[in-house]
Design an enzyme around this catalytic site. Sequence first.
Site, PDB file in Angstrom:
ATOM      1  N   GLU A  53      10.748   7.018  40.284  1.00  0.00           N
ATOM      2  CA  GLU A  53       9.714   8.034  40.464  1.00  0.00           C
ATOM      3  C   GLU A  53      10.321   9.408  40.748  1.00  0.00           C
ATOM      4  O   GLU A  53       9.832  10.425  40.261  1.00  0.00           O
ATOM      5  CB  GLU A  53       8.777   7.642  41.618  1.00  0.00           C
ATOM      6  CG  GLU A  53       8.076   6.315  41.426  1.00  0.00           C
ATOM      7  CD  GLU A  53       8.816   5.142  42.044  1.00  0.00           C
ATOM      8  OE1 GLU A  53       8.155   4.269  42.628  1.00  0.00           O
ATOM      9  OE2 GLU A  53      10.067   5.088  41.945  1.00  0.00           O
ATOM     10  N   THR A 204      37.682 -26.302  37.510  1.00  0.00           N
ATOM     11  CA  THR A 204      37.729 -25.232  36.512  1.00  0.00           C
ATOM     12  C   THR A 204      38.838 -24.243  36.834  1.00  0.00           C
ATOM     13  O   THR A 204      39.578 -23.796  35.949  1.00  0.00           O
ATOM     14  CB  THR A 204      36.369 -24.498  36.446  1.00  0.00           C
ATOM     15  OG1 THR A 204      35.370 -25.418  36.014  1.00  0.00           O
ATOM     16  CG2 THR A 204      36.411 -23.321  35.490  1.00  0.00           C
TER      17      THR A 204
END
Length: 349
Positions: A53, A204
């Site tokens: 705004e 991983t």
Amino acid sequence: MDIHEKYIKRCIELAQNGLGTTYPNPMVGSVIVYEDKIIGEGWHKKAGEPHAEVNAIRSVKDKSLLKKATIYVSLEPCSHFGKTPPCCNLIIANEIPNVVVGTLDPNEKVAGKGIKKLIDAGANVTVGILENECHELNKRFFTFHQKKRPYIILKWAESQDGFLAPEKEINQERKPVWITNTYSRQLVHKWRSEEQAILVGTQTVIDDNPKLNVRDWSGNNPVRVVLDQNNRISKESFIFDGSVKTIIFTKSEISFPAENTIFEVIYFNENTAFQVLTVLHRHQIQSIIIEGGLQTLQSFIDQNIWDEARIFIGKHSFGKGIKAPALLKKNVIKTHIQNDELIHFRNHD
């Protein structure tokens, strides 16, 4: 198309420019209209910088028109002092008579207070224009505030015959085995730049030694989140390089000094996924990509704590190796990136 929908649609388009850069704030767009013509527009670019705004009002050349204009905003204007002053106050100070809002803000600091403040000041306020689209725009922000956890995206690549990785050879070098093509990998890096964090499990990191950063795209590196129950990950791994905030989940306190690294202790034998998300909520993490491995992905699937799944299927077959997670694939959207297939679906349960 309804005139209000026309301009809220433009607000959404503007807001999307902030994807990946506004955390922990939402993405917001705003336009100012006088006699069916846009005289100002803006979007929120980064936390601590002016809101949508403010940017829209600043962009209006003839400020005298504000007293006869309508301001459109995709999310309820804020009514509290944070890093910046309340947007409601600015709208009121500029005497903008008409305010059209896409959807209410779920943040308890706002949550209708902004609308009330504007109405009390005499503004004509309309709420609920393209509400579903505005909600989708800020699905991460809404999930964080309403479900008290990050928005969760599961992501993996699997071979034609359904394996995450081939059978590992003894003394094999610590690096990833690529299933997808270069363009698919670039897309993954784009996704990383859009989300606030990325999560992987112990194996991983041990197998691939990933950097978990953005290399093939331009954008912010996500917060790295790693599960390492028994502190098995080598301290020479890339995740300990201090380049980006890293959160390590472990079952016991350790004294290893690692720059930009936080160790969080949880109980791995009871609802691990829920504990992890509770801690990440405390760290103000609004969205996370879970990239592996099998055990980590499956734990979130089994507890049905996820929002999206994005799965690549490469052109190669492995014959044997680590099987891909088991996930019931329904309402799938399929696309192709050269020889790779990408399937994408949402969890609406």
